[in-house]
Scaffold this motif. Structure first.
Motif, PDB file in Angstrom:
ATOM      1  N   SER A  88      40.874  32.395  43.126  1.00  0.00           N
ATOM      2  CA  SER A  88      41.040  31.602  42.232  1.00  0.00           C
ATOM      3  C   SER A  88      41.725  33.040  41.051  1.00  0.00           C
ATOM      4  N   PHE A  89      42.102  32.094  39.697  1.00  0.00           N
ATOM      5  CA  PHE A  89      42.810  33.421  39.063  1.00  0.00           C
ATOM      6  C   PHE A  89      42.068  33.978  38.138  1.00  0.00           C
ATOM      7  N   VAL A  90      41.895  35.395  38.091  1.00  0.00           N
ATOM      8  CA  VAL A  90      41.325  36.188  37.606  1.00  0.00           C
ATOM      9  C   VAL A  90      42.020  37.147  36.134  1.00  0.00           C
ATOM     10  N   LYS A  91      41.381  36.643  34.844  1.00  0.00           N
ATOM     11  CA  LYS A  91      42.513  37.770  33.518  1.00  0.00           C
ATOM     12  C   LYS A  91      42.768  39.285  33.689  1.00  0.00           C
ATOM     13  N   VAL A  92      43.325  39.422  33.950  1.00  0.00           N
ATOM     14  CA  VAL A  92      44.145  40.817  33.331  1.00  0.00           C
ATOM     15  C   VAL A  92      44.861  41.713  32.531  1.00  0.00           C
ATOM     16  N   LYS A  93      44.914  40.668  31.362  1.00  0.00           N
ATOM     17  CA  LYS A  93      44.900  41.433  30.029  1.00  0.00           C
ATOM     18  C   LYS A  93      44.950  40.544  28.720  1.00  0.00           C
ATOM     19  N   THR A  94      44.538  41.174  27.978  1.00  0.00           N
ATOM     20  CA  THR A  94      44.457  39.922  26.604  1.00  0.00           C
ATOM     21  C   THR A  94      45.938  41.188  26.203  1.00  0.00           C
ATOM     22  N   LEU A  95      46.307  39.965  25.327  1.00  0.00           N
ATOM     23  CA  LEU A  95      47.429  40.679  24.424  1.00  0.00           C
ATOM     24  C   LEU A  95      46.860  40.090  23.308  1.00  0.00           C
ATOM     25  N   LYS A  96      47.158  41.156  22.292  1.00  0.00           N
ATOM     26  CA  LYS A  96      46.214  40.720  21.010  1.00  0.00           C
ATOM     27  C   LYS A  96      47.285  40.347  19.480  1.00  0.00           C
ATOM     28  N   SER A  97      48.594  40.203  19.923  1.00  0.00           N
ATOM     29  CA  SER A  97      49.641  39.878  18.988  1.00  0.00           C
ATOM     30  C   SER A  97      50.012  38.407  19.418  1.00  0.00           C
ATOM     31  N   PRO A  98      50.347  37.688  18.690  1.00  0.00           N
ATOM     32  CA  PRO A  98      51.457  36.934  18.969  1.00  0.00           C
ATOM     33  C   PRO A  98      52.272  36.686  18.972  1.00  0.00           C
ATOM     34  N   SER A  99      53.041  37.755  19.029  1.00  0.00           N
ATOM     35  CA  SER A  99      54.570  38.080  19.447  1.00  0.00           C
ATOM     36  C   SER A  99      54.845  38.598  20.396  1.00  0.00           C
ATOM     37  N   SER A 100      53.413  39.236  21.602  1.00  0.00           N
ATOM     38  CA  SER A 100      53.790  39.533  22.820  1.00  0.00           C
ATOM     39  C   SER A 100      53.602  37.726  23.679  1.00  0.00           C
ATOM     40  N   LEU A 101      55.577  37.731  24.621  1.00  0.00           N
ATOM     41  CA  LEU A 101      55.496  36.786  25.184  1.00  0.00           C
ATOM     42  C   LEU A 101      56.059  37.248  26.622  1.00  0.00           C
ATOM     43  N   SER A 102      55.249  38.727  26.363  1.00  0.00           N
ATOM     44  CA  SER A 102      55.636  38.917  28.766  1.00  0.00           C
ATOM     45  C   SER A 102      54.841  40.030  28.647  1.00  0.00           C
ATOM     46  N   TYR A 103      55.023  40.203  29.931  1.00  0.00           N
ATOM     47  CA  TYR A 103      54.108  41.399  30.016  1.00  0.00           C
ATOM     48  C   TYR A 103      54.945  41.222  31.823  1.00  0.00           C
ATOM     49  N   MET A 104      54.944  42.839  31.939  1.00  0.00           N
ATOM     50  CA  MET A 104      54.769  43.120  33.058  1.00  0.00           C
ATOM     51  C   MET A 104      53.826  43.939  33.894  1.00  0.00           C
ATOM     52  N   ASP A 105      53.794  43.002  34.910  1.00  0.00           N
ATOM     53  CA  ASP A 105      52.973  43.551  36.323  1.00  0.00           C
ATOM     54  C   ASP A 105      53.350  44.065  37.589  1.00  0.00           C
ATOM     55  N   ARG A 106      52.638  45.239  37.325  1.00  0.00           N
ATOM     56  CA  ARG A 106      53.043  46.391  38.104  1.00  0.00           C
ATOM     57  C   ARG A 106      51.833  46.993  38.543  1.00  0.00           C
ATOM     58  N   GLY A 107      51.695  47.454  39.977  1.00  0.00           N
ATOM     59  CA  GLY A 107      50.994  48.358  40.998  1.00  0.00           C
ATOM     60  C   GLY A 107      51.071  47.239  41.716  1.00  0.00           C
ATOM     61  N   ARG A 108      51.552  46.392  41.738  1.00  0.00           N
ATOM     62  CA  ARG A 108      51.778  44.848  42.439  1.00  0.00           C
ATOM     63  C   ARG A 108      51.705  45.574  44.561  1.00  0.00           C
ATOM     64  N   LYS A 109      51.470  44.697  45.715  1.00  0.00           N
ATOM     65  CA  LYS A 109      51.167  45.441  46.783  1.00  0.00           C
ATOM     66  C   LYS A 109      53.124  44.633  47.142  1.00  0.00           C
ATOM     67  N   SER A 110      53.808  45.829  47.690  1.00  0.00           N
ATOM     68  CA  SER A 110      54.878  45.627  47.933  1.00  0.00           C
ATOM     69  C   SER A 110      54.987  43.890  48.555  1.00  0.00           C
ATOM     70  N   ASN A 111      56.509  43.747  48.305  1.00  0.00           N
ATOM     71  CA  ASN A 111      56.669  41.847  49.481  1.00  0.00           C
ATOM     72  C   ASN A 111      55.005  40.978  49.636  1.00  0.00           C
ATOM     73  N   THR A 112      55.215  40.481  48.163  1.00  0.00           N
ATOM     74  CA  THR A 112      53.477  39.519  48.110  1.00  0.00           C
ATOM     75  C   THR A 112      53.581  39.052  47.502  1.00  0.00           C
ATOM     76  N   THR A 113      53.304  37.422  46.734  1.00  0.00           N
ATOM     77  CA  THR A 113      53.415  36.442  46.068  1.00  0.00           C
ATOM     78  C   THR A 113      52.188  36.273  45.566  1.00  0.00           C
ATOM     79  N   TYR A 114      52.282  36.701  43.750  1.00  0.00           N
ATOM     80  CA  TYR A 114      51.327  36.203  43.243  1.00  0.00           C
ATOM     81  C   TYR A 114      51.892  35.095  42.810  1.00  0.00           C
ATOM     82  N   TYR A 115      50.700  34.724  41.889  1.00  0.00           N
ATOM     83  CA  TYR A 115      50.841  33.685  40.678  1.00  0.00           C
ATOM     84  C   TYR A 115      50.374  33.642  39.312  1.00  0.00           C
TER      85      TYR A 115
END
Length: 253
Positions: A88-115
């Motif tokens: 299941s999808f889990v909420k990671v972040k709430t971006l509180k600006s309408p101009s926030s159109l990207s997110y850098m997802d850091r600290g992931r497990k190496s060589n792993t697929t995410y959706y």
């Protein structure tokens, strides 16, 4: 006052009934019209946004993925969700600006697929109202695909050639060698071209009669960041040597 004739009373009662029916029909028609009219006709939508953000994800490092999306008109901000395959999808972040159109997802497990998924939100009379979820986008931390199908092309007293398959995104593969299966593998070369979808390497620095063990590892340049994939399984091959001269002379007539 005189008594109203019975016929007149009947006529008045009939007219009242007809008027009530007409009023009821008008009210029903107004209710149906109201329900069918677009929400925009009554100001800001109290249900949801009509547009769905379009997102994409890309590998940016061994443990990072960058996710970006298109702007939703009227949004006050966005909510960012992440999930593993089959989870299941889990909420990671709430971006509180309408101009926030990207997110850098850091600290992931190496060589792993995410959706990933994103949805917009805004406020209507102090209440938080959500738009539609984006479709999911795949983002990889590192290079999750495995090297497969290492097999021998041929060997001689001076070289060993072999192939392998790698279906993922890679700019090349590192080739490692050891003289024992459990020994230390040393980097001996890197391969960049592919032939007909297969990777190919010839090790011409071998000694006759010796056994060698190889592993390969894909790599990619992700916007200036070197990203490495998983090591392959160990592949073994031998450098075939010529028969000794004395033994050969005894059996050749």
């Amino acid at each position: 006052m005189g008594t109203v004739p019975a016929a007149t009373q009947t006529t008045m009662t009939f007219k009242k009934i007809v008027m009530k029916k007409k009023l009821l029909m008008i009210m029903m028609a107004l209710a149906i019209t109201f329900a069918l009219m677009p929400q925009s006709a009554f100001g800001a939508s109290a249900v949801s946004f009509s547009s769905r953000p379009v997102i994409k994800a890309e590998t940016t490092g061994q443990r990072t993925a960058k996710v970006s999306w298109t702007k939703v008109k009227g949004a006050a901000g966005y909510e960012f969700y992440r999930g593993l395959p089959g989870k299941s999808f889990v909420k990671v972040k709430t971006l509180k600006s309408p101009s926030s159109l990207s997110y850098m997802d850091r600290g992931r497990k190496s060589n792993t697929t995410y959706y990933y998924r994103v949805k917009a939100y805004k406020f209507v009379k102090g209440k938080k109202v959500y738009g539609r979820y984006s479709w999911s986008a795949r983002g990889d931390a590192g290079l999750p695909q495995d090297v497969k199908n290492l097999w021998l092309e041929g060997s001689g007293e001076k070289d060993i050639g072999f192939y392998w398959n790698y279906a993922g995104k890679a700019d090349g593969c590192y080739v490692y060698r050891s003289e024992s299966e459990d020994g230390d593998f040393s980097l001996i070369d890197r391969v960049t071209p592919r032939e007909d979808g297969y990777w190919h390497y010839v090790d011409d620095a071998v000694q006759s009669g010796k056994n060698y063990f190889y592993r390969v590892q894909p790599f990619a340049d992700c916007k200036g960041t070197l990203v490495k994939g998983r090591m392959s399984k160990v592949f073994a091959a031998s450098a075939i040597y010529n028969l000794p001269v004395q033994w050969e002379s005894q059996h050749v007539r």
